[in-house]
Design an enzyme around this catalytic site. Structure first.
Site, PDB file in Angstrom:
ATOM      1  CE  LYS A  81      -3.544   2.455   2.484  1.00  0.00           C
ATOM      2  NZ  LYS A  81      -4.620   2.124   3.585  1.00  0.00           N
ATOM      3  CE  LYS A 101      -6.188   1.997  -0.800  1.00  0.00           C
ATOM      4  NZ  LYS A 101      -6.701   2.226   0.536  1.00  0.00           N
TER       5      LYS A 101
END
Length: 327
Positions: free
Chosen positions: A195, A248
């Site tokens: 992320k 992400k």
């Protein structure tokens, strides 16, 4: 031997043949639909920076999830917007918290729907950070206790999968240990493993009222310049007990997604984040791009790069097109 013996356009002349030889296929079954759940009753609040997305009260979110389920979307992921926030994000792990209530309602009405919950305290803290703060520093190990409590409260409410997104070191192992000790060894974990500290989260933070009140999240989310580090994060999460790993954002990190897919044998998810969604929506509203075409092309790109699962706010719209036309 090349042209004229080999003419690649031969396989492009007919729509049916193009469909027959298509290498990448999308299905509504690939999608996880993010939903924002807020306090109150009979609420459907529009999110200005995310056209077509809403903050739902628990009594209204069930119908939205039912609509997704009827389109063939097998899963939703819940993000809670509490009525009260504090320094530790304690409402994140209350037995009757907003997400816990939403989980129970969804499982009561849609027992076969896969309900996933985001495990992170940023939406619940008064300072907007994903960890406990002391003297301006994010405390990694103290935060793990909050994440364990949050995950357990979600599982006790009936959730089907937990998804830690905080990027604290060791959080997958901590959650796995807590779940196993309480008899939830069968509960899967989908880790937000790679992320990145991205500028593309701004509309989400608007939706969830979760912008940091000071500083930023670069001390725990990944540096956008790093690729090898992402592979270390993924490998560590798998070692700690993650059943699914995630990249992400998705579109701006397709190279990372491809490298992760080639590295691991577990399922790989990718999150088409709020900024990616909103840019496509804005371009369409201005008349600069065709929304449906760009939406489907973006989702195909994510699938082609290696995603098994795609978290996307376009889930319902894309599923409608796929049901009608196929891609």
């Amino acid at each position: 031997m090349g042209f004229p013996v080999h003419r690649l356009r031969r396989l492009r002349q007919h729509e049916s043949l193009r469909r027959m030889v298509r290498e990448t296929h999308l299905s509504p079954a690939d999608f996880i639909f993010p939903l924002f759940v807020t306090f109150g009753e009979n609420k459907q609040e529009p999110i200005a920076s995310m056209p077509g997305q809403w903050r739902w009260s628990v009594d209204r979110v069930v119908q939205e999830a039912k609509d997704a389920w009827e389109l063939g979307i097998p899963a939703v992921i819940l993000f809670g917007i509490p009525e009260h926030k504090d320094e530790r994000g304690s409402s994140a792990y209350e037995k009757d918290g907003i997400v816990q209530r939403a989980v129970r309602a969804l499982k009561d009405h849609l027992p076969d729907l896969m309900v996933i919950t985001d495990v992170c305290i940023d939406e619940y803290t008064s300072h907007g950070h994903c960890g406990i703060v002391r003297d301006g520093r994010i405390l990694n190990d103290e935060t793990l206790e909050c994440l364990q409590a949050m995950a357990l409260s979600h599982v006790e409410a009936g959730v089907d999968m937990v998804a830690p997104s905080d990027m604290m070191d060791g959080r997958v192992a901590a959650i796995r240990q807590a779940l196993d000790q309480q008899g939830f060894s069968e509960m899967p974990i989908m880790a937000y493993s790679a992320k990145y500290a991205s500028a593309l989260y701004a509309p989400f933070r608007d939706a969830a009222f979760s912008s940091p009140s000071f500083g930023d999240r670069r001390s725990y989310q990944m540096d956008a310049a790093n690729a090898r580090e992402a592979l270390r994060e993924v490998e560590l999460d798998i070692q700690e007990g993650a059943d699914i790993v995630m990249v992400k954002p998705a579109l701006f990190y397709l190279d990372i997604l491809r490298r992760v897919r080639e590295l691991v044998a577990v399922p790989v998810a990718a999150y088409q984040v709020s900024g990616e969604y909103s840019m496509i929506k804005a371009g369409a509203q201005l008349g600069w791009v065709n929304e449906a075409s760009v939406m489907m092309e973006s989702l195909l790109a994510i699938k082609r790069a290696g995603a098994d699962l795609i978290l996307t706010y376009f889930a319902k719209e894309a599923a409608c097109l796929l049901t009608r036309d196929g891609v």
